[in-house]
Enzyme design. Sequence first.
Site, short mmCIF file in Angstrom:
data_model
loop_
_atom_site.label_atom_id
_atom_site.label_comp_id
_atom_site.label_asym_id
_atom_site.label_seq_id
_atom_site.Cartn_x
_atom_site.Cartn_y
_atom_site.Cartn_z
N THR A 209 41.30 39.07 -18.34
CA THR A 209 41.47 39.30 -19.77
C THR A 209 41.41 40.81 -20.01
OG1 THR A 209 39.10 39.33 -20.31
CG2 THR A 209 40.19 37.16 -20.25
N PRO A 210 41.67 41.29 -21.24
CA PRO A 210 41.52 42.72 -21.50
C PRO A 210 40.13 43.25 -21.16
CG PRO A 210 42.76 41.70 -23.27
CD PRO A 210 42.29 40.58 -22.38
N SER B 63 41.21 38.31 -29.44
CA SER B 63 41.57 38.83 -28.12
C SER B 63 41.04 37.93 -27.01
CB SER B 63 41.02 40.25 -27.92
OG SER B 63 39.61 40.24 -27.95
N ASP C 142 37.05 36.89 -36.40
CA ASP C 142 36.89 38.02 -35.49
C ASP C 142 36.67 39.27 -36.33
OD1 ASP C 142 37.88 38.38 -32.25
OD2 ASP C 142 37.60 40.19 -33.43
N TYR D 125 23.19 39.81 -21.04
CA TYR D 125 24.31 38.88 -20.98
C TYR D 125 23.90 37.58 -20.29
CZ TYR D 125 29.02 37.12 -20.02
OH TYR D 125 30.16 36.35 -19.94
N ILE E 236 37.71 35.80 -15.23
CA ILE E 236 39.02 35.47 -15.79
C ILE E 236 39.70 36.77 -16.19
CG2 ILE E 236 40.24 34.23 -17.60
CD1 ILE E 236 38.76 32.37 -15.67
N ARG F 175 23.29 42.84 -15.69
CA ARG F 175 23.77 42.03 -16.82
C ARG F 175 22.59 41.26 -17.45
NH1 ARG F 175 27.64 44.30 -14.81
NH2 ARG F 175 29.81 43.56 -14.67
N ASP G 129 32.32 40.13 -38.71
CA ASP G 129 31.42 40.30 -37.57
C ASP G 129 30.53 39.06 -37.50
OD1 ASP G 129 29.29 41.01 -35.82
OD2 ASP G 129 29.61 43.13 -36.26
N VAL G 130 30.53 38.37 -36.37
CA VAL G 130 29.79 37.11 -36.27
C VAL G 130 28.28 37.30 -36.35
CG1 VAL G 130 31.59 35.88 -35.01
CG2 VAL G 130 29.80 37.13 -33.73
#
Length: 244
Positions: free
Chosen positions: A181-182, A13, A34, A146, A179, A143, A53-54
């Site tokens: 994106t979903p 995605s 993914d 992140y 950006i 965040r 799962d990474v």
Amino acid sequence: MSGKSAVVTGAASGIGSAVSVALLDAGYRVLGIDRSDPGAAGGHLRYQHVKLDVTDSGQLADVIGEQFVPGEESSVLVTSAGQREICHTRELEPGQFRQILEVNTTAVFVAGQAFCERLISASVLGSIVNIASVAGFLGEPRRTAYVTSKHATIGLTKQFAVDYAEFGIRANAVAPGVIRTPLTESYFGDEEQVDRILQGQLLKRVGAVGDVERAVLFLADPAGSFITGSTVFVDGGWSAAKVL
């Protein structure tokens, strides 16, 4: 070995899906990884999807080490799998903090190391393109994990550039701003939010996945072969100046 080969994490995605399609269009064979089913690239003859799962480090390293076939002309790893939290630092639980870093940084290390070792064993050159963020250079409200993970990812990119240069392997990062994106689609249903985004950018238009795709393709291509250890901002000038 094929002419052009790529590995893309987070391939189902958003940016990862768009980059996978762009690489296929550019003639690459793509191994997509993914935890979800294949995205837009699914069904393409040169696309192979592994549902994983990474954060499963052992499996991630094994898949890249065993299933990735390097390309003689160009080999690239694009790490696009990512996760974020939205909460104040006071509310952030240690377990959630660790989870974000596992996805956004530890998996980048594991994938990058496995990819580089695979190239070395095949005696071919290649490059890594890590999808970072402007949050790798700037703090952002709510965040914490992140922002920490993306700062770490940019540092990790530099370390890969340093340690693997002797093998002809380059490592760079792309730092997108907002950006569409979903993951960010909810922003664009709120006119005030869109206005805030555009106010923070020098270029007054919405960032699109195509903007990121083009940066990735340039860094992956041998035409960019004198670039390593760098971060390309794809943010409409957000990180370049404070707009007053």
